[in-house]
Design a protein around this motif. Structure first.
Motif, PDB file in Angstrom:
ATOM      1  N   ILE A 135       0.851  -1.202   0.000  1.00  0.00           N
ATOM      2  CA  ILE A 135       0.000   0.000   0.000  1.00  0.00           C
ATOM      3  C   ILE A 135       0.878   1.241   0.000  1.00  0.00           C
ATOM      4  CG2 ILE A 135      -1.685   1.332   1.323  1.00  0.00           C
ATOM      5  CD1 ILE A 135      -2.848  -1.290   2.327  1.00  0.00           C
ATOM      6  N   PHE A 136       1.903   1.231   0.853  1.00  0.00           N
ATOM      7  CA  PHE A 136       2.827   2.368   0.922  1.00  0.00           C
ATOM      8  C   PHE A 136       3.498   2.587  -0.439  1.00  0.00           C
ATOM      9  CE2 PHE A 136       6.574   4.766   2.069  1.00  0.00           C
ATOM     10  CZ  PHE A 136       6.182   5.534   3.155  1.00  0.00           C
ATOM     11  N   GLU A 137       3.955   1.505  -1.027  1.00  0.00           N
ATOM     12  CA  GLU A 137       4.624   1.571  -2.328  1.00  0.00           C
ATOM     13  C   GLU A 137       3.681   2.130  -3.402  1.00  0.00           C
ATOM     14  OE1 GLU A 137       5.662  -1.859  -5.473  1.00  0.00           O
ATOM     15  OE2 GLU A 137       6.804  -2.008  -3.591  1.00  0.00           O
ATOM     16  N   TYR A 138       2.430   1.705  -3.368  1.00  0.00           N
ATOM     17  CA  TYR A 138       1.467   2.174  -4.364  1.00  0.00           C
ATOM     18  C   TYR A 138       1.286   3.686  -4.280  1.00  0.00           C
ATOM     19  CZ  TYR A 138      -2.795   2.655  -7.102  1.00  0.00           C
ATOM     20  OH  TYR A 138      -3.717   3.046  -8.052  1.00  0.00           O
ATOM     21  N   TYR A 139       1.136   4.203  -3.061  1.00  0.00           N
ATOM     22  CA  TYR A 139       0.893   5.644  -2.922  1.00  0.00           C
ATOM     23  C   TYR A 139       2.145   6.481  -3.187  1.00  0.00           C
ATOM     24  CZ  TYR A 139      -3.889   5.048  -1.326  1.00  0.00           C
ATOM     25  OH  TYR A 139      -5.227   4.765  -1.267  1.00  0.00           O
ATOM     26  N   ILE A 140       3.311   5.894  -2.983  1.00  0.00           N
ATOM     27  CA  ILE A 140       4.534   6.600  -3.386  1.00  0.00           C
ATOM     28  C   ILE A 140       4.530   6.816  -4.897  1.00  0.00           C
ATOM     29  CG2 ILE A 140       7.027   6.305  -3.704  1.00  0.00           C
ATOM     30  CD1 ILE A 140       6.428   7.302  -0.956  1.00  0.00           C
ATOM     31  N   LYS A 141       4.072   5.791  -5.636  1.00  0.00           N
ATOM     32  CA  LYS A 141       4.028   5.883  -7.101  1.00  0.00           C
ATOM     33  C   LYS A 141       2.804   6.636  -7.603  1.00  0.00           C
ATOM     34  CE  LYS A 141       6.522   1.521  -7.809  1.00  0.00           C
ATOM     35  NZ  LYS A 141       6.432   0.132  -8.350  1.00  0.00           N
ATOM     36  N   HIS A 142       1.712   6.590  -6.840  1.00  0.00           N
ATOM     37  CA  HIS A 142       0.456   7.213  -7.265  1.00  0.00           C
ATOM     38  C   HIS A 142      -0.048   8.141  -6.158  1.00  0.00           C
ATOM     39  CE1 HIS A 142       0.339   4.233 -10.523  1.00  0.00           C
ATOM     40  NE2 HIS A 142       0.635   3.332  -9.607  1.00  0.00           N
ATOM     41  N   PHE A 143       0.768   9.102  -5.815  1.00  0.00           N
ATOM     42  CA  PHE A 143       0.459   9.969  -4.677  1.00  0.00           C
ATOM     43  C   PHE A 143      -0.847  10.729  -4.872  1.00  0.00           C
ATOM     44  CE2 PHE A 143       1.021  13.819  -2.064  1.00  0.00           C
ATOM     45  CZ  PHE A 143       1.273  13.229  -0.827  1.00  0.00           C
ATOM     46  N   ASP A 144      -1.141  11.077  -6.124  1.00  0.00           N
ATOM     47  CA  ASP A 144      -2.353  11.845  -6.389  1.00  0.00           C
ATOM     48  C   ASP A 144      -3.631  11.030  -6.195  1.00  0.00           C
ATOM     49  OD1 ASP A 144      -1.816  10.222  -8.532  1.00  0.00           O
ATOM     50  OD2 ASP A 144      -2.362  11.691 -10.055  1.00  0.00           O
ATOM     51  N   CYS A 145      -3.500   9.736  -5.892  1.00  0.00           N
ATOM     52  CA  CYS A 145      -4.675   8.897  -5.637  1.00  0.00           C
ATOM     53  C   CYS A 145      -5.106   8.930  -4.167  1.00  0.00           C
ATOM     54  CB  CYS A 145      -4.404   7.452  -6.050  1.00  0.00           C
ATOM     55  SG  CYS A 145      -4.253   7.213  -7.832  1.00  0.00           S
ATOM     56  N   LEU A 146      -4.327   9.599  -3.334  1.00  0.00           N
ATOM     57  CA  LEU A 146      -4.721   9.738  -1.937  1.00  0.00           C
ATOM     58  C   LEU A 146      -6.023  10.520  -1.825  1.00  0.00           C
ATOM     59  CD1 LEU A 146      -1.360  10.646  -0.155  1.00  0.00           C
ATOM     60  CD2 LEU A 146      -2.768   8.651   0.356  1.00  0.00           C
ATOM     61  N   PRO A 147      -6.793  10.311  -0.745  1.00  0.00           N
ATOM     62  CA  PRO A 147      -7.978  11.139  -0.525  1.00  0.00           C
ATOM     63  C   PRO A 147      -7.621  12.623  -0.500  1.00  0.00           C
ATOM     64  CG  PRO A 147      -7.984   9.277   0.959  1.00  0.00           C
ATOM     65  CD  PRO A 147      -6.655   9.248   0.256  1.00  0.00           C
ATOM     66  N   GLU A 148      -8.539  13.443  -0.926  1.00  0.00           N
ATOM     67  CA  GLU A 148      -8.286  14.874  -1.076  1.00  0.00           C
ATOM     68  C   GLU A 148      -7.756  15.516   0.199  1.00  0.00           C
ATOM     69  OE1 GLU A 148     -10.662  18.950  -2.474  1.00  0.00           O
ATOM     70  OE2 GLU A 148     -11.710  17.007  -2.327  1.00  0.00           O
ATOM     71  N   PHE A 149      -8.244  15.093   1.355  1.00  0.00           N
ATOM     72  CA  PHE A 149      -7.803  15.666   2.633  1.00  0.00           C
ATOM     73  C   PHE A 149      -6.291  15.578   2.787  1.00  0.00           C
ATOM     74  CE2 PHE A 149      -6.696  14.723   7.116  1.00  0.00           C
ATOM     75  CZ  PHE A 149      -7.015  15.943   7.685  1.00  0.00           C
ATOM     76  N   TYR A 150      -5.713  14.410   2.495  1.00  0.00           N
ATOM     77  CA  TYR A 150      -4.275  14.219   2.656  1.00  0.00           C
ATOM     78  C   TYR A 150      -3.493  14.938   1.567  1.00  0.00           C
ATOM     79  CZ  TYR A 150      -5.666  10.735   6.060  1.00  0.00           C
ATOM     80  OH  TYR A 150      -6.219  10.111   7.148  1.00  0.00           O
ATOM     81  N   PHE A 151      -4.064  15.006   0.386  1.00  0.00           N
ATOM     82  CA  PHE A 151      -3.412  15.721  -0.704  1.00  0.00           C
ATOM     83  C   PHE A 151      -3.305  17.213  -0.373  1.00  0.00           C
ATOM     84  CE2 PHE A 151      -2.999  16.883  -5.298  1.00  0.00           C
ATOM     85  CZ  PHE A 151      -1.889  16.087  -5.549  1.00  0.00           C
ATOM     86  N   LYS A 152      -4.337  17.752   0.264  1.00  0.00           N
ATOM     87  CA  LYS A 152      -4.316  19.166   0.658  1.00  0.00           C
ATOM     88  C   LYS A 152      -3.249  19.426   1.718  1.00  0.00           C
ATOM     89  CE  LYS A 152      -9.104  20.481  -0.372  1.00  0.00           C
ATOM     90  NZ  LYS A 152     -10.411  20.910   0.205  1.00  0.00           N
ATOM     91  N   ILE A 153      -3.104  18.491   2.669  1.00  0.00           N
ATOM     92  CA  ILE A 153      -2.079  18.648   3.700  1.00  0.00           C
ATOM     93  C   ILE A 153      -0.695  18.704   3.060  1.00  0.00           C
ATOM     94  CG2 ILE A 153      -0.957  17.562   5.693  1.00  0.00           C
ATOM     95  CD1 ILE A 153      -3.629  16.352   6.430  1.00  0.00           C
ATOM     96  N   TYR A 154      -0.460  17.843   2.086  1.00  0.00           N
ATOM     97  CA  TYR A 154       0.834  17.830   1.418  1.00  0.00           C
ATOM     98  C   TYR A 154       1.085  19.145   0.699  1.00  0.00           C
ATOM     99  CZ  TYR A 154       4.554  16.675  -1.839  1.00  0.00           C
ATOM    100  OH  TYR A 154       5.725  16.692  -2.554  1.00  0.00           O
ATOM    101  N   ASN A 155       0.058  19.688   0.088  1.00  0.00           N
ATOM    102  CA  ASN A 155       0.213  20.935  -0.664  1.00  0.00           C
ATOM    103  C   ASN A 155       0.509  22.131   0.235  1.00  0.00           C
ATOM    104  OD1 ASN A 155      -0.118  19.788  -3.195  1.00  0.00           O
ATOM    105  ND2 ASN A 155      -2.341  20.058  -3.193  1.00  0.00           N
ATOM    106  N   GLU A 156       0.291  21.974   1.544  1.00  0.00           N
ATOM    107  CA  GLU A 156       0.663  23.047   2.472  1.00  0.00           C
ATOM    108  C   GLU A 156       2.170  23.161   2.616  1.00  0.00           C
ATOM    109  OE1 GLU A 156      -1.291  22.174   6.114  1.00  0.00           O
ATOM    110  OE2 GLU A 156      -3.326  22.470   5.308  1.00  0.00           O
ATOM    111  N   GLY A 157       2.902  22.111   2.205  1.00  0.00           N
ATOM    112  CA  GLY A 157       4.359  22.171   2.140  1.00  0.00           C
ATOM    113  C   GLY A 157       5.089  21.883   3.437  1.00  0.00           C
ATOM    114  N   ARG A 158       4.390  21.387   4.461  1.00  0.00           N
ATOM    115  CA  ARG A 158       5.044  21.159   5.748  1.00  0.00           C
ATOM    116  C   ARG A 158       5.545  19.732   5.929  1.00  0.00           C
ATOM    117  NH1 ARG A 158       1.182  22.850  10.398  1.00  0.00           N
ATOM    118  NH2 ARG A 158      -0.480  22.182   8.964  1.00  0.00           N
TER     119      ARG A 158
END
Length: 337
Positions: free
Chosen positions: A280-303
């Motif tokens: 699962i970890f490997e999949y999301y490393i390769k397909h990070f944009d498939c994470l739920p929107e909530f987590y994608f937004k956290i990443y875009n905050e840059g922290r």
């Protein structure tokens, strides 16, 4: 005075001098208006109890993965047993029962699917590491959503107790120390009970010295430990067992590690669950944009890094949800026209 103020005064007048008083709390990360009815610690307890992370604990492994029997512990039932033990001790010592309960209910919110196996593999996969107590604090501070805002905004004392509940840590309050020791009392006894039910520990295998010192039944052993903690912590500036009971408890814990936690039957599915978390970890490393929107937004905050965000998502999964995600990603589905 309103109801909350009356109870705050009751704490000041009647609780032990060493008790944490809600009126004297160091406060929240963000200041907010007081409740007319509940103290700050009571509000913290309620916020944890009504959180999604708390509800997910019912489908997270304690020791046995997806057991067939209805009576094996889960992470939720473990949490409730810790809460009951901790409240008994706090009440007997005239300490703050509300604070104790809040810490106990929140202490394992950051636990992974598949028990400590999930924790171990996430610690290896994420470059910043993983500890479930730190993740529990991250859940209440950041990942849980309340009133469309991130975090539960809990008091300092509850947050400190959650962070410092594992063996080897020391909480700033006696109430937090109670949860620390109650966690051990709970899991040592209920994991032994589950192992006997699963026939991993056979009748007569438990050494006589444990039975003689701690008790011949599940209830007797818990009672021995709790009573010992209470009488050795009265008028003390720390929460402790007597040397004799502490030694027996430590030896019983070592016995469980040797005969249960590292048992090939109890851990028979560990390789599979490790593989699931890794994939699962490997999949999301390769397909990070498939994470739920909530987590994608956290990443875009840059922290936070991608692996930290993926770690947050996986740690929040229940056992069955992690298995479903793995199946969706890696198991072919029959073609239907």
């Amino acid at each position: 005075m309103n109801i909350r103020e009356n109870y705050e005064q009751f704490e000041m007048d009647h609780l032990s001098l060493q008790a944490s008083k809600s009126k004297l709390s160091k406060g929240r990360l963000t200041e907010e208006p007081k409740c007319e009815i509940r103290t700050d610690y009571q509000r913290d307890r309620d916020r944890i109890l009504h959180s999604k992370a708390f509800r997910r604990l019912k489908h997270k492994t304690q020791v046995f993965l997806s057991p067939e029997g209805d009576h094996y512990r889960t992470r939720l039932t473990h949490t409730l047993e810790v809460s009951q033990i901790a409240r008994t001790i706090a009440r007997s010592l005239n300490l703050n029962e509300d604070l104790t309960e809040a810490i106990a209910l929140g202490h394992d919110l950051g636990h992974t699917p598949f028990g400590h196996t999930g924790e171990r593999i996430l610690n290896e996969l994420c470059e910043s590491g993983f500890k479930h107590n730190e993740q529990s604090l991250r859940v209440v501070d950041f990942l849980e959503i309340r009133n469309e805002k991130q975090g539960l905004n809990l008091t300092y004392e509850v947050r400190d107790g959650i962070l410092n509940h594992p063996l080897g840590y020391k909480a700033a309050t006696l109430e937090g120390q109670i949860v620390n020791i109650s966690d051990r009392v709970a899991y040592i006894n209920h994991d032994l009970d589950d192992a006997i039910r699963a026939n991993i520990i056979k009748p007569g295998q438990l050494p006589e010295k444990f039975l003689k010192q701690l008790g011949y039944s599940h209830g007797q052993r818990i009672n021995t430990m709790i009573v010992d903690i209470i009488y050795n912590s009265i008028n003390n500036d720390k929460i402790v067992m007597s040397d004799v009971i502490a030694q027996s408890t430590t030896e019983l814990r070592d016995f469980l590690f040797e005969n249960v936690y590292y048992n090939k039957i109890a851990k028979s599915e560990e390789e599979k669950t490790t593989f699931i978390v890794e994939k699962i970890f490997e999949y999301y490393i390769k397909h990070f944009d498939c994470l739920p929107e909530f987590y994608f937004k956290i990443y875009n905050e840059g922290r936070f890094t991608k692996s930290e965000i993926i770690k947050d998502y996986i740690a929040g999964m229940t056992d069955r949800y992690a298995m479903k995600i793995f199946e969706d990603f890696y198991i072919p589905k029959p073609w239907r026209q």
